[in-house]
Write a protein that holds these residues in place. Structure first.
Motif, short mmCIF file in Angstrom:
data_model
loop_
_atom_site.label_atom_id
_atom_site.label_comp_id
_atom_site.label_asym_id
_atom_site.label_seq_id
_atom_site.Cartn_x
_atom_site.Cartn_y
_atom_site.Cartn_z
N GLU A 51 0.82 -1.22 0.00
CA GLU A 51 0.00 0.00 0.00
C GLU A 51 0.85 1.26 0.00
O GLU A 51 0.33 2.36 -0.24
N PRO A 66 3.41 3.28 -5.29
CA PRO A 66 2.57 3.75 -6.38
C PRO A 66 2.36 2.62 -7.39
O PRO A 66 3.12 1.64 -7.41
N PRO A 67 1.36 2.70 -8.26
CA PRO A 67 1.04 1.59 -9.16
C PRO A 67 2.21 1.05 -9.97
O PRO A 67 2.41 -0.17 -10.02
N PRO A 85 -9.37 -2.81 2.42
CA PRO A 85 -10.19 -1.60 2.23
C PRO A 85 -11.69 -1.87 2.33
O PRO A 85 -12.47 -0.93 2.33
N TYR A 93 -5.53 3.04 7.39
CA TYR A 93 -4.89 3.37 6.11
C TYR A 93 -4.65 4.88 6.01
O TYR A 93 -3.54 5.33 5.70
N HIS A 103 1.16 6.19 2.80
CA HIS A 103 0.42 5.25 1.97
C HIS A 103 0.11 5.87 0.61
O HIS A 103 -0.20 7.06 0.51
N ALA A 104 0.16 5.04 -0.43
CA ALA A 104 -0.09 5.52 -1.79
C ALA A 104 -1.53 5.29 -2.20
O ALA A 104 -2.21 6.20 -2.69
N GLN A 105 -2.05 4.07 -2.06
CA GLN A 105 -3.44 3.76 -2.36
C GLN A 105 -3.82 2.43 -1.71
O GLN A 105 -2.97 1.57 -1.52
N PRO A 106 -5.11 2.30 -1.33
CA PRO A 106 -5.57 1.00 -0.84
C PRO A 106 -5.72 0.03 -2.01
O PRO A 106 -5.94 0.44 -3.15
N LEU A 107 -5.63 -1.25 -1.72
CA LEU A 107 -5.68 -2.27 -2.77
C LEU A 107 -6.86 -3.21 -2.52
O LEU A 107 -6.88 -3.94 -1.51
#
Length: 413
Positions: free
Chosen positions: A303, A306-307, A334, A343, A349-353
């Motif tokens: 998390e 980044p992608p 999430p 989160y 944190h970049a993004q939840p998955l």
């Protein structure tokens, strides 16, 4: 018997019994009754005895004379009449006094019976009041005991919560002090993570200790993954933190080393005698030969990426694992509202998955099988009622509001 004789006898009140029999009956009545009565008849209730006394209270000597048939009856009949007249002056006053005594005795009995009934009613009323007062007192005592017990339980729970918080703070302070002692011996940047926002929190070690828990708590949560790596050495723990999982695999006899971008984390883990180095996860994977690892572990790391970095890490993990090797990657769930709080609390944190997204990315990276596991369910849940309709709705709410806080993918080559 001539009709005139009967009428005269009845009018005169002459008895048909002889004097001796009449006196014997009176003596028995004065003594208190007939002893020849059977036991069953004597076993009377007070009401029966009162009715019998009412029927017998009037003692009289003017009962009709019964004329017996035959010559003897004809001869005796005039004698009885004469004897009754002669005895009446003697027996009459005695019978009158006996009737007065009987009447007074009946009145006294009635008075005593009435007083007895009153005492019985008063006693019953007093007993009822005592029972009512006892029930009220017992109910009051039970309520007071329950209230006191509930208050004590609440106080105990508050004290336990305060004690646990003090213990957690003490463990956090000890870890931070150890970090400072061990960090003095190290030199270098605070973090080597290349993703944006990696250094958004000045003291990430202290942040992790406060928000995620101490070393013992994390170790217990990660113990469930040890079985996945028993025959999968060597294992690389990416973002190993303070080395909790590295220590677990060492205890299990699995060859393992860890890497983490944070210098304080690495210093703490090395102070525990663990093989841990500071480095970027992607750079470390790129430096390894393909097929050189039996397992890769990444807990609460994905998390942060980044992608593009996330996709690259999955591809590198698949390439560096030998056939049959395993990747276990744990991240925040999430789908849990409570987990989303954790989160958003971490600024790095970049993004939840979403679980399905991570599963798809792992398959696209080259993993043949991917299993999802949900872990760390919250302790608090809504109580499910007995009504089946309400129970179904409450169960659904529990699934949505109190879903597991974390999940992991277990992917194999």
């Amino acid at each position: 018997m001539p009709a005139g004789v009967d009428k005269t006898s009845a009018a005169a009140g002459i008895s048909s019994v002889d004097a001796s029999a009449h006196l014997e009956r009176l003596k028995q009545e004065v003594r208190g009754g007939n002893s020849s009565r059977p036991a069953a008849a004597r076993a009377e209730t007070p009401r029966d005895a009162r009715s019998d006394a009412e029927a017998r209270w009037s003692v009289a000597v003017d009962r009709p004379i019964v004329r017996r048939p035959g010559i003897r009856g004809t001869l005796v009949y005039p004698v009885k009449r004469v004897l009754r007249k002669l005895m009446s002056w003697y027996v009459g006053p005695f019978a009158a006094e006996q009737r007065s005594f009987n009447a007074a005795l009946l009145r006294l009995t009635d008075q005593l019976s009435s007083e007895n009934d009153g005492l019985r009613a008063a006693l019953a009323h007093e007993l009822e009041d005592r029972r009512s007062g006892h029930d009220e007192l017992q109910a009051g005592l039970e309520g007071r005991i329950e209230s006191e017990a509930a208050a004590r339980e609440s106080q105990t729970a508050e004290l336990e919560a305060a004690l646990n918080e003090r213990r957690r703070l003490l463990a956090e302070i000890e870890e931070r002090m150890l970090r400072l002692e061990r960090r003095r011996q190290e030199s270098g940047p605070a973090t080597v993570a290349v993703q944006p926002g990696a250094n958004a929190i000045p003291d990430y070690f202290a942040f992790e200790s406060r928000m995620r828990g101490d070393t013992a708590e994390i170790r217990e949560r990660q113990r469930a993954y040890v079985g996945d790596f028993r025959d999968s050495g060597p294992v690389l723990d990416l973002g190993c933190g303070k080395g909790e999982f590295v220590a677990l695999l060492v205890e299990a006899g699995v060859k393992v080393r860890g890497v983490d971008a944070d210098a304080d984390m690495v210093a703490y883990a090395r102070g525990e005698g663990l093989e841990v180095e500071q480095g970027d996860a992607l750079a470390t994977l790129e430096s390894l030969e393909d097929g050189s690892l039996g397992g890769v572990f990444a807990a609460q790391l994905l998390e942060h990426l980044p992608p593009p970095a996330l996709v690259r890490l999955l591809e590198l993990a698949a390439a560096k694992l030998r056939p049959g090797g395993v990747l276990v990657a744990e991240t925040i769930n999430p789908l849990s509202p409570l987990a989303l709080r954790n989160y958003f609390a971490d600024l790095t944190h970049a993004q939840p998955l979403v679980p399905e997204t991570l599963e798809l990315l792992a398959r696209q990276a080259g993993f043949t099988t991917v299993e999802k596991r949900f872990l760390n369910e919250p302790e608090e849940r809504l109580t499910v009622p007995a009504d089946p309709v309400l129970a179904a709705n409450v169960s659904r709410l529990n699934e949505l509001l109190f879903a597991p806080l974390d999940y992991a993918i277990v992917a194999r080559r």
